[in-house]
Design a protein around this motif. Structure first.
Motif, PDB file in Angstrom:
ATOM      1  N   THR A  22       0.857  -1.181   0.000  1.00 19.82           N
ATOM      2  CA  THR A  22       0.000   0.000   0.000  1.00 19.82           C
ATOM      3  C   THR A  22       0.886   1.221   0.000  1.00 19.82           C
ATOM      4  OG1 THR A  22      -0.040   0.091   2.396  1.00 19.82           O
ATOM      5  CG2 THR A  22      -1.790  -1.179   1.341  1.00 19.82           C
ATOM      6  N   SER A  23       0.267   2.365  -0.181  1.00 20.10           N
ATOM      7  CA  SER A  23       1.049   3.600  -0.282  1.00 20.10           C
ATOM      8  C   SER A  23       1.760   3.932   1.028  1.00 20.10           C
ATOM      9  CB  SER A  23       0.147   4.748  -0.703  1.00 20.10           C
ATOM     10  OG  SER A  23      -0.906   4.877   0.238  1.00 20.10           O
ATOM     11  N   GLY A  24       1.311   3.374   2.153  1.00 21.48           N
ATOM     12  CA  GLY A  24       1.926   3.683   3.446  1.00 21.48           C
ATOM     13  C   GLY A  24       3.209   2.924   3.692  1.00 21.48           C
ATOM     14  N   PHE A  47       7.537  -9.093   1.651  1.00 25.17           N
ATOM     15  CA  PHE A  47       7.203  -8.424   2.912  1.00 25.17           C
ATOM     16  C   PHE A  47       7.169  -6.910   2.669  1.00 25.17           C
ATOM     17  CE2 PHE A  47      11.343  -6.579   3.950  1.00 25.17           C
ATOM     18  CZ  PHE A  47      12.211  -7.366   3.206  1.00 25.17           C
ATOM     19  N   THR A  48       6.642  -6.210   3.635  1.00 22.10           N
ATOM     20  CA  THR A  48       6.649  -4.745   3.550  1.00 22.10           C
ATOM     21  C   THR A  48       7.164  -4.183   4.866  1.00 22.10           C
ATOM     22  OG1 THR A  48       4.405  -4.591   4.390  1.00 22.10           O
ATOM     23  CG2 THR A  48       4.654  -4.667   1.998  1.00 22.10           C
ATOM     24  N   VAL A  49       7.650  -2.953   4.799  1.00 17.76           N
ATOM     25  CA  VAL A  49       8.121  -2.266   6.005  1.00 17.76           C
ATOM     26  C   VAL A  49       7.532  -0.859   5.993  1.00 17.76           C
ATOM     27  CG1 VAL A  49      10.141  -1.484   7.300  1.00 17.76           C
ATOM     28  CG2 VAL A  49      10.302  -3.554   5.914  1.00 17.76           C
ATOM     29  N   SER A  50       6.907  -0.492   7.091  1.00 19.62           N
ATOM     30  CA  SER A  50       6.344   0.870   7.184  1.00 19.62           C
ATOM     31  C   SER A  50       7.408   1.846   7.666  1.00 19.62           C
ATOM     32  CB  SER A  50       5.191   0.894   8.182  1.00 19.62           C
ATOM     33  OG  SER A  50       4.228  -0.060   7.819  1.00 19.62           O
ATOM     34  N   ALA A  51       7.181   3.120   7.401  1.00 18.97           N
ATOM     35  CA  ALA A  51       8.111   4.155   7.872  1.00 18.97           C
ATOM     36  C   ALA A  51       8.168   4.128   9.393  1.00 18.97           C
ATOM     37  CB  ALA A  51       7.649   5.514   7.379  1.00 18.97           C
ATOM     38  N   GLY A  52       9.381   4.187   9.942  1.00 18.82           N
ATOM     39  CA  GLY A  52       9.557   4.204  11.396  1.00 18.82           C
ATOM     40  C   GLY A  52       9.540   2.833  12.041  1.00 18.82           C
ATOM     41  N   GLU A  53       9.347   1.809  11.241  1.00 20.34           N
ATOM     42  CA  GLU A  53       9.269   0.446  11.782  1.00 20.34           C
ATOM     43  C   GLU A  53      10.667  -0.174  11.859  1.00 20.34           C
ATOM     44  OE1 GLU A  53       6.161  -3.260  11.028  1.00 20.34           O
ATOM     45  OE2 GLU A  53       6.901  -2.125   9.312  1.00 20.34           O
ATOM     46  N   ALA A  54      10.861  -1.096  12.782  1.00 22.11           N
ATOM     47  CA  ALA A  54      12.117  -1.865  12.842  1.00 22.11           C
ATOM     48  C   ALA A  54      11.785  -3.320  12.539  1.00 22.11           C
ATOM     49  CB  ALA A  54      12.748  -1.741  14.216  1.00 22.11           C
ATOM     50  N   ILE A  84      11.495   0.777  -2.893  1.00 17.42           N
ATOM     51  CA  ILE A  84      11.825   1.520  -1.668  1.00 17.42           C
ATOM     52  C   ILE A  84      11.475   2.982  -1.889  1.00 17.42           C
ATOM     53  CG2 ILE A  84      13.684   2.238  -0.104  1.00 17.42           C
ATOM     54  CD1 ILE A  84      14.993  -0.449  -0.489  1.00 17.42           C
ATOM     55  N   ASN A  85      10.619   3.479  -1.033  1.00 21.64           N
ATOM     56  CA  ASN A  85      10.138   4.862  -1.129  1.00 21.64           C
ATOM     57  C   ASN A  85       9.622   5.175  -2.534  1.00 21.64           C
ATOM     58  OD1 ASN A  85       9.510   7.188   0.186  1.00 21.64           O
ATOM     59  ND2 ASN A  85      11.574   8.052   0.169  1.00 21.64           N
ATOM     60  N   GLY A  86       8.907   4.228  -3.101  1.00 17.13           N
ATOM     61  CA  GLY A  86       8.279   4.426  -4.406  1.00 17.13           C
ATOM     62  C   GLY A  86       9.186   4.216  -5.598  1.00 17.13           C
ATOM     63  N   LYS A  87      10.449   3.834  -5.347  1.00 18.33           N
ATOM     64  CA  LYS A  87      11.379   3.658  -6.470  1.00 18.33           C
ATOM     65  C   LYS A  87      11.784   2.197  -6.601  1.00 18.33           C
ATOM     66  CE  LYS A  87      13.114   8.225  -5.409  1.00 18.33           C
ATOM     67  NZ  LYS A  87      12.629   8.332  -4.023  1.00 18.33           N
TER      68      LYS A  87
END
Lengths: 309, 281
Positions: A22-24, A47-54, A84-87
């Motif tokens: 997702t966009s988040g 897998f995905t990683v959200s901003a600020g997540e470890a 990564i970050n949309g790229k």
């Protein structure tokens, strides 16, 4: 005292399984596969990683942790997709790496350079503005006293801190660390983890690999358990034991007259228990370590000490 | 893929500085300078005259020195560059920075090429200045021959570097890369003349095929171009030399220089291809 005792911050887990991109999400990995000849080092990893997540890659040696990390940085060709970050990492690796600070497992710098020369060289590659003051960062990492030393004179711990300083030079939002404490002694490891925890609290997104459970539980919001390159479990660390079905043995040290009562009390609540020297030994299921302590407390039995096996 | 020339400059500067701190490289450079001075001193001894020779005679003597030492410098420097860093793990860390592979390759090769050129300029320069100061320079014509020889030596150095780079890209360990580089050096230096002679005799090659065989070796290319630069004829090279001059005439020198440039470009393209396939490992 282990790292869990020292570094206790836990962010709310973001969920388990494979969240749909997702966009988040700051990092989205879809069906990542890497073969070395006939060996599949990473097999369909998503897998995905959200901003600020470890997020931690956890697994035995050869599970595919380091290979996955190298793919995230586009250091080796791979199949699948990493955004990564949309790229797209395989198309815009250089741009993506501007947003990543990397701490490698093997601390390999150019030995002939001094700490200052090394910092200057990598700062230029990372487009850190000329005249940037390294000292606050070096002070925080206790490196300031060593800036004139050649790299080959640094200890393993100092090299590790230098690697982190280099990773943080351009203040990237993402840190990727491959077995960051593998070469550190216990004290240096705890200090390093504390600093990583501080970075996480300051909003950095951390992706790291480790084979030490205590590191994972101290720092990670989510654990990706890898086995033979495959993702076996994607879960918060506190759910790991439950998901893996691990049982724990508690040794409870009690006053001698209370031992028989304690055995009766615990047996009555279905816990496998036996007498063990100055107390009892109890088998507990994942997530239930507090249960025997609570039962004995409610029965008015004083627990003098306990150990976890 | 966008190329950031600032990154290339940063990497080239570092590579140049590393090369100038490399004890082996300094040893080669000083040996070359000392031997070229010694050659200038002894070049007249064959004529029974002792003292410093002029640019022409010194240049002729330098050809053999260049053929022996310069490819060794280029090949070994190139061979250690990627394989050595790959073995140490510094290559992986470098590529984890915001740079791309072509910037890394260009930065490294330009830095190392500048180091080689600096070593050659030092050797040729010291010798040239000494000849001039002792009054043995024989006019601007000989100086321009001497400078063209320096240019050809630089091209040979960079071509050797490019071949060394290719070896480096294909190998994982520094020791393997150096071993292969020394083997290639032996083949190019010592089997050059004998190999051409033997192959020509065994396969009964005609003169054009013999010339093609000569021109396939960058060292032979340099030798033909350097002799042509000094003598304006290639009789000393026998039928192949005469055939080359008759066939290509005034185009021969640009052709030889062009082929040397190809020996720089083609191995570099091979290096780029291999490097992309293998990544940092």
């Amino acid at each position: 005292m282990n790292n869990r005792d020292k570094v206790t911050h836990k962010k709310q887990p973001t969920g388990s399984g494979h969240p749909s991109p997702t966009s988040g999400q700051l990092i989205q990995v879809t069906n990542l596969t890497k073969n070395f000849g006939s060996l599949t080092a990473v097999d369909g990893l998503s897998f995905t990683v959200s901003a600020g997540e470890a997020v931690a890659f956890w697994g035995a040696n050869g599970a595919g942790k380091t290979t996955a990390v190298r793919c995230l940085l586009n250091l080796i060709p791979f199949a699948g997709k990493i955004i990564i970050n949309g790229k797209d990492v395989s198309r815009a690796g250089k741009i993506v790496r501007r947003e990543i600070g990397f701490v490698p497992q093997e601390l390999t710098f150019h030995d002939a350079l001094s700490v200052t020369e090394t910092l200057t060289f990598y700062a230029r590659l990372k487009k850190v503005p000329a005249g940037y003051d390294f000292m606050p960062l070096l002070d925080r990492l206790e490196l300031a006293a060593h800036i004139h030393k050649p790299i080959h004179d640094l200890s393993g711990g100092l090299k590790q801190r230098l690697a982190l300083a280099l990773a943080l030079l351009s203040d990237p939002p993402i840190l990727i660390l491959d077995e960051p404490t593998a070469n550190l002694d216990i004290r240096a490891r705890e200090e390093f983890l504390l600093y990583l925890h501080e970075l996480k609290q300051n909003g950095k997104t951390l992706v790291f690999s480790s084979h030490r459970l205590e590191e994972i539980t101290a720092l990670a919001d989510r654990v990706l358990l890898l086995e033979a390159g495959r993702l076996v479990i994607d879960a918060p660390p506190d759910q790991l034991e439950r998901r893996l079905g691990w049982e724990t043995t508690l040794h409870l040290y009690l006053p001698t007259p209370s031992i028989a009562t304690a055995i009766d009390q615990l047996t009555a609540h279905g816990l496998p228990v036996s007498k063990n020297g100055r107390g009892v030994r109890v088998q507990v299921k994942p997530g239930e370590k507090g249960k025997p302590l609570r039962l004995l407390h409610e029965a008015g039995i004083r627990i003098e000490d306990f150990t976890v096996e | 893929m966008t190329i950031d020339f600032e990154n290339i400059l940063i990497l080239a500067q570092k590579e140049l500085r590393d090369a100038l701190r490399n004890r082996w490289f300094l040893l080669y450079a000083l040996a070359f300078a000392a031997l070229s001075l010694a050659l200038a001193w002894t070049a007249l001894s064959g004529a029974g005259d002792y003292g410093l020779a002029g640019f022409g005679r010194t240049g002729a003597s330098l050809i053999n020195l260049v053929l022996l030492i310069v490819p060794l410098m280029g090949l070994s420097l190139g061979a250690m560059s990627l394989a050595g860093e790959r073995e140490q793990g510094t290559l992986l860390y470098l590529l984890a920075q915001p740079i791309n592979q072509i910037e890394l390759l260009l930065g490294k090769s330009i830095g190392l090429a500048l180091a080689l050129v600096a070593a050659l300029v030092l050797g040729f320069g010291l010798t040239g200045v000494t000849i001039t100061l002792t009054g043995n320079g024989n006019g601007s014509g000989e100086i321009s021959i001497y400078l063209r020889l320096l240019l050809l030596s630089c091209l040979l150095a960079v071509a050797s570097l490019s071949i060394g780079f290719l070896i480096s890209a294909a190998t994982k360990r520094g020791a393997t890369a150096i071993g292969l580089a020394l083997f290639v050096w032996l083949v190019l230096v010592f089997l050059g003349d004998l190999g051409v002679l033997g192959t020509g005799l065994m396969l009964r090659l005609d003169v054009s095929q013999l010339l093609a065989l000569v021109l396939a070796n960058p060292l032979q290319l340099f030798k033909v171009a350097a002799i042509y630069n000094i003598r304006d004829n290639l009789e000393v090279l026998g039928p192949a030399g005469l055939y080359a001059l008759r066939t290509y005439g005034s185009h021969l020198f640009p052709l030889l220089v062009g082929l040397l440039l190809l020996w720089i470009v083609v191995p570099f393209l091979g290096t780029t291809y291999l490097f992309r396939r293998k990544g940092a490992l």
